[in-house]
Each structure stands twice: as structure tokens, then as C-alpha cells.
Design a protein around this motif. Structure first.
Motif, PDB file in Angstrom:
ATOM      1  N   ASN A 168       1.060  -1.528   0.235  1.00  0.00           N
ATOM      2  CA  ASN A 168       0.322  -0.077   0.259  1.00  0.00           C
ATOM      3  C   ASN A 168       0.674   1.222   0.393  1.00  0.00           C
ATOM      4  O   ASN A 168       0.619   2.187  -0.885  1.00  0.00           O
ATOM      5  CB  ASN A 168      -0.920  -0.210   1.150  1.00  0.00           C
ATOM      6  CG  ASN A 168      -2.287  -1.317   0.832  1.00  0.00           C
ATOM      7  OD1 ASN A 168      -2.308  -1.280  -0.251  1.00  0.00           O
ATOM      8  ND2 ASN A 168      -2.612  -1.333   2.475  1.00  0.00           N
TER       9      ASN A 168
ATOM     10  N   LYS B 100       1.024   0.786  -4.111  1.00  0.00           N
ATOM     11  CA  LYS B 100      -1.201   0.634  -4.633  1.00  0.00           C
ATOM     12  C   LYS B 100      -1.666   2.538  -3.715  1.00  0.00           C
ATOM     13  O   LYS B 100      -2.647   2.773  -4.215  1.00  0.00           O
ATOM     14  CB  LYS B 100      -1.637  -0.402  -3.742  1.00  0.00           C
ATOM     15  CG  LYS B 100      -3.285  -0.248  -3.300  1.00  0.00           C
ATOM     16  CD  LYS B 100      -4.173  -0.990  -2.899  1.00  0.00           C
ATOM     17  CE  LYS B 100      -5.399  -1.034  -3.186  1.00  0.00           C
ATOM     18  NZ  LYS B 100      -5.601  -2.543  -2.420  1.00  0.00           N
ATOM     19  N   GLN B 101      -1.423   2.788  -2.640  1.00  0.00           N
ATOM     20  CA  GLN B 101      -1.341   4.113  -2.076  1.00  0.00           C
ATOM     21  C   GLN B 101      -0.852   5.393  -2.063  1.00  0.00           C
ATOM     22  O   GLN B 101      -0.687   6.089  -1.073  1.00  0.00           O
ATOM     23  CB  GLN B 101      -2.602   3.719  -0.470  1.00  0.00           C
ATOM     24  CG  GLN B 101      -3.805   2.947  -0.916  1.00  0.00           C
ATOM     25  CD  GLN B 101      -4.278   2.961   1.253  1.00  0.00           C
ATOM     26  OE1 GLN B 101      -3.830   3.481   1.954  1.00  0.00           O
ATOM     27  NE2 GLN B 101      -4.849   1.623   1.070  1.00  0.00           N
ATOM     28  N   ASN B 102       0.003   5.066  -3.185  1.00  0.00           N
ATOM     29  CA  ASN B 102       1.034   6.017  -2.771  1.00  0.00           C
ATOM     30  C   ASN B 102       0.692   7.550  -3.498  1.00  0.00           C
ATOM     31  O   ASN B 102      -0.314   7.414  -4.186  1.00  0.00           O
ATOM     32  CB  ASN B 102       1.783   5.678  -4.457  1.00  0.00           C
ATOM     33  CG  ASN B 102       3.154   6.387  -4.527  1.00  0.00           C
ATOM     34  OD1 ASN B 102       3.001   7.929  -4.653  1.00  0.00           O
ATOM     35  ND2 ASN B 102       4.117   5.932  -4.439  1.00  0.00           N
TER      36      ASN B 102
ATOM     37  N   ALA C 266      -1.042   7.926  -6.247  1.00  0.00           N
ATOM     38  CA  ALA C 266      -2.297   7.333  -6.389  1.00  0.00           C
ATOM     39  C   ALA C 266      -3.315   8.497  -5.751  1.00  0.00           C
ATOM     40  O   ALA C 266      -4.358   8.844  -5.977  1.00  0.00           O
ATOM     41  CB  ALA C 266      -2.500   6.365  -6.275  1.00  0.00           C
ATOM     42  N   GLN C 267      -2.428   9.280  -4.397  1.00  0.00           N
ATOM     43  CA  GLN C 267      -3.476   9.506  -4.172  1.00  0.00           C
ATOM     44  C   GLN C 267      -3.829  11.622  -3.886  1.00  0.00           C
ATOM     45  O   GLN C 267      -4.749  11.992  -3.992  1.00  0.00           O
ATOM     46  CB  GLN C 267      -3.273  10.012  -1.787  1.00  0.00           C
ATOM     47  CG  GLN C 267      -3.348   8.023  -1.710  1.00  0.00           C
ATOM     48  CD  GLN C 267      -3.250   8.618  -0.231  1.00  0.00           C
ATOM     49  OE1 GLN C 267      -4.365   9.149   0.353  1.00  0.00           O
ATOM     50  NE2 GLN C 267      -2.418   7.179   0.031  1.00  0.00           N
TER      51      GLN C 267
ATOM     52  N   ARG D  76      -2.488   9.910   7.265  1.00  0.00           N
ATOM     53  CA  ARG D  76      -1.890   8.345   7.980  1.00  0.00           C
ATOM     54  C   ARG D  76      -2.317   8.378   9.321  1.00  0.00           C
ATOM     55  O   ARG D  76      -2.469   7.679  10.327  1.00  0.00           O
ATOM     56  CB  ARG D  76      -0.332   8.810   7.629  1.00  0.00           C
ATOM     57  CG  ARG D  76       0.147   7.551   6.260  1.00  0.00           C
ATOM     58  CD  ARG D  76      -1.153   7.393   5.021  1.00  0.00           C
ATOM     59  NE  ARG D  76      -1.423   6.387   5.370  1.00  0.00           N
ATOM     60  CZ  ARG D  76      -2.586   5.190   5.119  1.00  0.00           C
ATOM     61  NH1 ARG D  76      -2.799   5.436   4.491  1.00  0.00           N
ATOM     62  NH2 ARG D  76      -1.897   4.080   5.795  1.00  0.00           N
TER      63      ARG D  76
END
Length: 243
Positions: free
Chosen positions: A12, A16-18, A22-23, A116
Motif C-alpha cells: 500500500n 497501491k496507495q502511493n 495514487a492519492q 496517515r
């Protein structure tokens, strides 16, 4: 922390959630400080340190922080850690500190750190929260490093420009030679948008390709296949009784 949780957090954070691809969080420092690889990676490493320690502190104190004031408390913890990092850079890497300028104190307002802390550290144990902060930070570092390397290479024809601010015995690598005229737009603000846009397009293309490969993967063989022997298959069926 189980091995599966370890793999999930790593995947992640790194892909996937870089945060950068990504974000799309923290775009201001990503675009502004990535004029060279050294500057970009240095800010990324500072962000890793803040994220890991902030996640650890919030996770350890999560049961003592009232829900209604959690955001101000989170920001206060992050601000204290950023102050420590800012003073440390000023003391030990003063030349680099002058180059990074306001972007180290601005880690306090970076959406990546607060996101986070709120989404993961406030709900999980200290060990996995700290590891999550490190992995999310590393995901940001490789994006910053790659973006900085592309812009520096195209704009000035060098790599590791400014490395002497950290390691005085080293110097920049002149990739294209002294006669390279430079591609000025690469190190100007428009170049940051162009380069990041290309990275995001490549990121999405890779994810689409991986999803297509997964979709085309043949299904596993059925487990209900007949297990009869050749003799049983050759034996004629008994006639039905007359009626």
C-alpha cells in the motif's frame, strides 16, 4: 504484526496507495522541491522521519486523546517533531537547510502526514503504525527521487547536483558533458507538472496492464472431474429393468 500485514502495508505504501501518484497528496513540495534529485530525496527523508515518529506517538497515545480534540492534538505532535527535524537540519546540514528553506517547516501542514495519522495510526498498534509511516514515506521518496532525477537530467544534464552539501567528498555527475545546453523548462514549474503528469500516466498504465493480466488468468482446474478407471469407463451400463 503478521507477515501478511507486513506485505499489505508495504504494498500500500510503496505502490497501491502511493501518496504522490495514487492519492496526489503533498503536491506543493513534490512539485516545488524536485528541481534536483538530492533536494527531493532530502525532503522525502525528512518526511519519513516525521511520519514514522508521528504515527508512533499518536498510536501510543490514541486511548488518551479525546475524540473531539484529536485533530489539534495530532497537529501539535506533528509540529513538535517537525521543529526537531528543522533544527537538526539547520545544525548538521546547514547548506541543505538553506536550499530546502520553508519546505521543512511546511511538513506540519502536509496532507500526507496528517492523513496517515488520522486514517491508520489512530486506529492501530504502535509497531504497525510506525511501519506504515515508514512505508508511506518511502513511497513518497521514490516518487520525489525519480521526479527530481528526470527534471535535473533534462534540465541541467547532471545527477546528484548538491550532493556535496551532505557528503563534501562527492560531487555531481555530469551525464551529458560540459557542452549540454540544458532544457530549461524541465527545471521550471511547467516542467514539474509535465514530468509528474507523465509519471502518473505511467503509473495508471502499469496498473491497467496488471489488472488485465489478472483478469485473463485462466481459472483453476475443476476439482469435480471424474476419477473413474479405464476399466470402469469401458464396462457397459446395465440395461434398465423392463417395466
Amino acid at each position: 504484526m503478521s507477515p501478511q500485514q507486513f506485505r499489505d502495508i508495504s504494498y500500500n505504501g510503496l505502490w497501491k496507495q502511493n501518496a504522490g501518484l495514487a492519492q496526489l497528496l503533498g503536491l506543493c513540495p513534490i512539485l516545488a522541491i524536485s528541481t534536483s534529485m538530492v533536494n527531493a530525496v532530502s525532503l522525502g527523508l525528512a518526511t519519513i522521519l516525521v511520519m514514522a515518529l508521528a504515527n508512533l506517538a499518536v498510536s501510543a497515545l490514541r486511548n488518551f486523546i479525546p475524540y473531539e480534540i484529536r485533530i489539534p492534538v495530532f497537529v501539535l505532535i506533528i509540529a513538535a517533531l517537525v521543529t526537531v527535524v528543522d533544527l537538526s537540519f539547520n545544525a548538521y546540514f546547514h547548506d541543505l537547510y538553506l536550499v530546502l528553506g520553508i519546505f521543512i517547516p511546511l511538513i506540519v501542514t502536509n496532507c500526507i502526514v496528517l492523513a496517515r495519522v488520522e486514517a491508520y495510526a489512530a486506529k492501530n498498534d504502535p509497531l504497525s503504525s510506525t511501519f506504515d509511516g515508514v512505508m508511506m514515506g518511502l513511497g513518497l521518496v521514490w516518487v520525489l527521487g525519480l521526479l527530481g532525477a528526470i527534471r535535473e537530467l533534462l534540465g541541467a544534464g547532471t545527477l546528484f547536483s548538491g550532493i556535496e552539501m551532505i557528503f563534501p567528498s562527492l560531487s555531481a555527475w555530469n551525464v551529458f558533458g560540459e557542452d549540454y545546453p540544458g532544457f530549461l523548462i524541465a527545471i521550471l514549474p511547467p516542467g514539474a507538472f509535465f514530468a509528474l503528469g507523465c509519471l502518473i500516466a505511467a503509473f495508471n498504465a502499469i496498473n491497467t496492464h496488471l489488472a488485465a493480466r489478472t483478469h485473463k488468468r485462466p481459472p483453476a482446474a475443476a476439482t469435480t472431474t471424474s476419477q473413474t478407471t479405464p476399466a470402469e469407463r469401458a464396462e457397459p451400463a446395465e440395461p434398465a429393468p423392463a417395466g
